[in-house]
Design a protein around this motif. Sequence first.
Motif, PDB file in Angstrom:
ATOM      1  N   GLU A  87     -27.025-146.824 -22.882  1.00  0.00           N
ATOM      2  CA  GLU A  87     -28.388-147.356 -22.907  1.00  0.00           C
ATOM      3  C   GLU A  87     -28.399-148.715 -23.597  1.00  0.00           C
ATOM      4  OE1 GLU A  87     -30.510-144.326 -25.003  1.00  0.00           O
ATOM      5  OE2 GLU A  87     -30.782-143.096 -23.211  1.00  0.00           O
ATOM      6  N   ALA A  88     -29.476-149.473 -23.341  1.00  0.00           N
ATOM      7  CA  ALA A  88     -29.574-150.833 -23.860  1.00  0.00           C
ATOM      8  C   ALA A  88     -29.690-150.906 -25.375  1.00  0.00           C
ATOM      9  CB  ALA A  88     -30.774-151.544 -23.219  1.00  0.00           C
ATOM     10  N   ASN A  89     -30.022-149.797 -26.025  1.00  0.00           N
ATOM     11  CA  ASN A  89     -30.092-149.824 -27.494  1.00  0.00           C
ATOM     12  C   ASN A  89     -28.723-149.638 -28.140  1.00  0.00           C
ATOM     13  OD1 ASN A  89     -29.585-147.085 -27.135  1.00  0.00           O
ATOM     14  ND2 ASN A  89     -31.650-146.433 -27.724  1.00  0.00           N
ATOM     15  N   PHE A  90     -27.696-149.486 -27.325  1.00  0.00           N
ATOM     16  CA  PHE A  90     -26.321-149.355 -27.802  1.00  0.00           C
ATOM     17  C   PHE A  90     -26.161-148.226 -28.830  1.00  0.00           C
ATOM     18  CE2 PHE A  90     -25.875-153.830 -26.293  1.00  0.00           C
ATOM     19  CZ  PHE A  90     -24.862-153.590 -25.374  1.00  0.00           C
ATOM     20  N   THR A  91     -26.775-147.104 -28.547  1.00  0.00           N
ATOM     21  CA  THR A  91     -26.562-145.919 -29.378  1.00  0.00           C
ATOM     22  C   THR A  91     -25.246-145.272 -28.967  1.00  0.00           C
ATOM     23  OG1 THR A  91     -28.937-145.531 -29.588  1.00  0.00           O
ATOM     24  CG2 THR A  91     -27.473-143.668 -30.061  1.00  0.00           C
ATOM     25  N   PHE A 116     -26.016-154.637 -20.581  1.00  0.00           N
ATOM     26  CA  PHE A 116     -27.070-154.639 -21.601  1.00  0.00           C
ATOM     27  C   PHE A 116     -27.044-155.904 -22.451  1.00  0.00           C
ATOM     28  CE2 PHE A 116     -25.948-149.923 -21.379  1.00  0.00           C
ATOM     29  CZ  PHE A 116     -26.860-149.680 -20.354  1.00  0.00           C
ATOM     30  N   ALA A 117     -26.788-157.030 -21.829  1.00  0.00           N
ATOM     31  CA  ALA A 117     -26.839-158.313 -22.526  1.00  0.00           C
ATOM     32  C   ALA A 117     -28.272-158.590 -22.955  1.00  0.00           C
ATOM     33  CB  ALA A 117     -26.331-159.424 -21.612  1.00  0.00           C
ATOM     34  N   ASP A 118     -28.413-159.433 -23.954  1.00  0.00           N
ATOM     35  CA  ASP A 118     -29.692-159.753 -24.595  1.00  0.00           C
ATOM     36  C   ASP A 118     -30.217-158.619 -25.452  1.00  0.00           C
ATOM     37  OD1 ASP A 118     -30.017-162.345 -23.812  1.00  0.00           O
ATOM     38  OD2 ASP A 118     -31.310-161.907 -22.119  1.00  0.00           O
ATOM     39  N   GLU A 119     -29.425-157.577 -25.628  1.00  0.00           N
ATOM     40  CA  GLU A 119     -29.850-156.454 -26.448  1.00  0.00           C
ATOM     41  C   GLU A 119     -28.842-156.216 -27.563  1.00  0.00           C
ATOM     42  OE1 GLU A 119     -32.631-154.914 -26.025  1.00  0.00           O
ATOM     43  OE2 GLU A 119     -33.219-155.453 -23.988  1.00  0.00           O
ATOM     44  N   ASN A 126     -23.147-161.050 -27.391  1.00  0.00           N
ATOM     45  CA  ASN A 126     -22.449-159.788 -27.149  1.00  0.00           C
ATOM     46  C   ASN A 126     -21.116-159.990 -26.436  1.00  0.00           C
ATOM     47  OD1 ASN A 126     -24.796-158.642 -28.091  1.00  0.00           O
ATOM     48  ND2 ASN A 126     -25.085-157.268 -26.361  1.00  0.00           N
ATOM     49  N   ILE A 127     -20.106-159.286 -26.914  1.00  0.00           N
ATOM     50  CA  ILE A 127     -18.869-159.084 -26.171  1.00  0.00           C
ATOM     51  C   ILE A 127     -18.742-157.583 -25.974  1.00  0.00           C
ATOM     52  CG2 ILE A 127     -16.343-159.142 -26.319  1.00  0.00           C
ATOM     53  CD1 ILE A 127     -16.569-161.843 -27.664  1.00  0.00           C
TER      54      ILE A 127
END
Length: 214
Positions: free
Chosen positions: A31-35, A156-159, A176-177
């Motif tokens: 997910e975009a929240n990188f959990t 999910f760049a920009d997050e 982000n990388i």
Amino acid sequence: MKNSLLLLLLVWIIGGCTSANNEINLPYYTEANFTPQWLDQEKVEGIHRVADFTLTNQDGQQISNGDLKGKIYVTNFFFTICPTICPKMTNNLQRIQEAFPEDDDVLLVSHTVMPWVDSVAVLKEFAERNQINSNKWHLLTGDKDLIYSLGRTSYFADEGFGKSVTDESDFLHTENIVLVDADQHIRGVYNGTLPLEMTRLIEDIGRLKKELGS
């Protein structure tokens, strides 16, 4: 005697915990929240993967995600005339190229967010100027909508660093990388402007290689 037994028990517990930690696989990010999610192998099927794409690299070759399947790769977004974070990211990514020079299973993939500026010829000159090995590191250009869709919905760049995009036409610019495994799952996210994060990334690639048995 009791103290000796207590000391031995403590050493055994610490040693056991250390071994267990060393065997923990990298998490998955879906997910975009990188959990982070630590998943058993049987639960991996069907989770988020990088979407299909075909773009063009600095040598004019068509590169698709099919070409990357079975590879571990590190990916980011940049543009050649960027004066701020991109040079830092490029310099830091050089460490990844240098850490795995002969390892065909580890690649780097950088997508330009200004494809109307970064033609194949421009990317080729950028690669030569920055000592980028074309066999190891693909600089990709192509359709803007495809690149931006990949950035936001696949990687999910920009997050992940306190930034969120509300307008899909907004310029894509992220530090982000992202680390992607051989099945095109996201397994790590790093701040590409920080050298210390590259040390962590190199270590995580090594862990991922062990996990995949390569």
